[in-house]
Design an enzyme around this catalytic site. Structure first.
Site, PDB file in Angstrom:
ATOM      1  N   ASP A  55      95.387  -9.812  83.623  1.00 12.69           N
ATOM      2  CA  ASP A  55      94.430 -10.851  83.371  1.00 12.69           C
ATOM      3  C   ASP A  55      93.208 -10.668  84.212  1.00 12.69           C
ATOM      4  OD1 ASP A  55      94.140 -13.778  82.772  1.00 12.69           O
ATOM      5  OD2 ASP A  55      93.487 -13.777  84.761  1.00 12.69           O
ATOM      6  N   HIS A 137      74.910  -4.355  76.375  1.00 10.02           N
ATOM      7  CA  HIS A 137      73.362  -4.347  76.801  1.00 10.02           C
ATOM      8  C   HIS A 137      73.150  -5.070  78.012  1.00 10.02           C
ATOM      9  CE1 HIS A 137      71.188  -7.768  75.352  1.00 10.02           C
ATOM     10  NE2 HIS A 137      72.119  -7.740  74.160  1.00 10.02           N
ATOM     11  N   GLU A 183      67.936  -2.861  74.457  1.00  7.10           N
ATOM     12  CA  GLU A 183      68.644  -3.278  73.422  1.00  7.10           C
ATOM     13  C   GLU A 183      67.638  -4.164  72.703  1.00  7.10           C
ATOM     14  OE1 GLU A 183      71.097  -5.645  70.868  1.00  7.10           O
ATOM     15  OE2 GLU A 183      69.694  -6.459  72.502  1.00  7.10           O
ATOM     16  N   ASP A 314      86.192 -16.026  79.308  1.00  5.74           N
ATOM     17  CA  ASP A 314      87.713 -15.691  79.812  1.00  5.74           C
ATOM     18  C   ASP A 314      88.606 -15.004  78.774  1.00  5.74           C
ATOM     19  OD1 ASP A 314      89.772 -15.709  81.478  1.00  5.74           O
ATOM     20  OD2 ASP A 314      90.522 -17.712  81.136  1.00  5.74           O
TER      21      ASP A 314
END
Length: 450
Positions: A55, A137, A183, A314
């Protein structure tokens, strides 16, 4: 992310077996082979030999975002190409990776009159002929700190790399992580990197995973539909947590994966949406607000560390780790791997074409330039037959033409096809047509050898 832009004689026996695709788990039959040359089609899908990913702590990812915000605040409010905030961001990421045991390289280039920087970090070990990359980026636009675009992707890639170090992972593939400059000026940094790879080094990159905007505050869950093996890993992970995904379209060609894709390197990635509006159907399955942009602060000064969905960040950080562990520790399918169909298919006399299908899965990238097509067609006059190989996208490769002078029985031979522009994974078909009368036969079996 940058701005848009018929029946047979009874004497013929029938073996009604299914497509045989057996690996160690019983689905793929591997021909033993080894090679020192790069196998661009060698990344297997999720397998029994892969390791479970840890995790990724969201608190750690958020800590990196806090640093990017502080850097922007102290340097004119942004981390754009050519500005001090960008170089300080590069230095921050590099220091973390150096301390974790990565070999880092800062690559310089020039764009719009200013020096730009790419940061490349290699984890020791793994097959140097099979390089799995993940990148994001690091630059922002000049109007803001760029915390979702693209601090979110940069932080997720960084924390995943640090998790590799904490686990002291020993991958089967060589792992390389990257943070791209400029970018926002048109994929300048990543294009510079790819263009400066030798042909051999390009061939060694078995896959590139891109994260650009993965914490949008009104998030969607989008997966790139480029390389099938990478796409499957992400889709399977999300299905495992009960979150539906959609194909990513808003960012096509607008982020750094395009630099790799244009060079023939397999790509994949994740995205939570930018300026497009979330539909009612999307809000119903993902939550959030319909009729509102996925990121209302896209390319704006309000793209700060309050412009983040912790849940999306997450999930995408964990999804990336899962992909790195799955693809990076999987055993490569060796050159010479075969896939075979042994299901009989009748070829009607002087009639429409018939097809026999087999499914190829677990490979990464395109089919080889010397794809071998083994054919076993039982027929009483082979000159009546036209035989084609159909790629998953429907492209036809002529294997055999009909000929009135070809009076032998049967077509039992192996053809070689340059299928290097075709995605390896998918449903391939052998198409056979009998174009003259009085003779019959059937497809006995056929196989593809990669």
């Amino acid at each position: 992310m940058t701005h848009p832009r018929s029946s047979l004689p009874t004497a013929i026996s029938r073996r009604m077996a299914a497509v045989a695709l057996v690996a160690a788990a019983g689905l793929l039959v591997a021909s033993p082979a080894s090679s020192a040359t790069p196998d661009r089609t060698g990344v297997s899908a999720v397998g029994a030999g892969t390791l479970a990913a840890p995790d990724i702590p969201i608190s750690n990812v958020k800590a990196h975002l806090a640093q990017f915000q502080s850097i922007a605040t102290a340097n004119g409010g942004n981390r754009a190409h050519g500005r001090t905030g960008y170089k300080v961001s590069i230095d921050y990421v590099k220091a973390k990776l150096d301390a974790a045991g990565f070999t880092t390289t800062v690559q310089q280039f020039t764009s719009s009159g200013s020096t730009g920087y790419n940061l490349i970090a290699d984890w020791p070990g793994g097959d140097p002929n099979q390089v799995l990359m993940a990148g994001a980026h690091l630059d922002s636009v000049s109007s803001g700190a760029g915390i979702n675009d693209n601090g979110s992707g940069s932080a997720a890639v960084l924390e995943t790399a640090l998790a590799v170090s904490r686990a002291q992972l020993q991958p089967t593939k060589h792992l390389r992580f990257a943070w791209w400059g400029a970018e926002e000026l048109g994929l300048v940094g990543s294009r510079y990197y790819v263009n400066n790879l030798t042909a051999g080094d390009r061939a060694r990159v078995s896959g590139y995973i891109n994260l650009d905007m993965v914490g949008s505050p009104n998030p969607g869950y989008f997966v790139y539909d480029d390389d099938p093996a990478i796409e499957k890993v992400f889709k399977d992970w999300y299905a495992g947590i009960g979150v539906p995904t959609e194909i990513e379209t808003e960012g096509d060609g607008r982020s750094d994966h395009a630099s790799f894709k244009n060079a023939g390197i397999p790509v994949g990635g994740l995205f939570t949406g930018a300026s497009r509006t979330k539909t009612a159907a999307q809000a119903a399955k993902w939550g959030g607000t319909s009729g509102q942009a996925f990121d209302r602060c896209y390319h704006s000064s309000c793209d700060t560390n309050t412009n983040i969905s912790d849940t999306a960040l997450d999930r995408n950080s964990d999804a990336l780790a899962h992909a790195i562990w799955t693809l990076g520790t999987a055993q490569s399918l060796p050159p010479g791997e075969s896939y075979e169909s042994i299901t009989d298919v009748a070829v009607p006399d002087n009639s429409a074409a018939v097809t026999s299908a087999l499914t190829v899965s677990g490979r990464t990238g395109n089919a080889p330039a010397a794809l071998r097509v083994g054919v076993d067609i039982k027929h009483t006059w082979r000159g009546d037959l036209i035989v084609d190989l159909l790629a998953p996208d429907g492209t036809a490769y002529r294997l055999k033409n009909s000929s009135s002078s070809d009076s032998a029985d049967n077509v039992i031979t192996t053809y070689t096809v340059d299928a290097s522009t075709e995605t390896a994974n998918g449903t391939w078909r052998l198409r056979v047509q009998d174009v003259a009368s009085q003779d019959t036969g059937y497809i006995d079996s056929w196989k593809l050898t990669f």
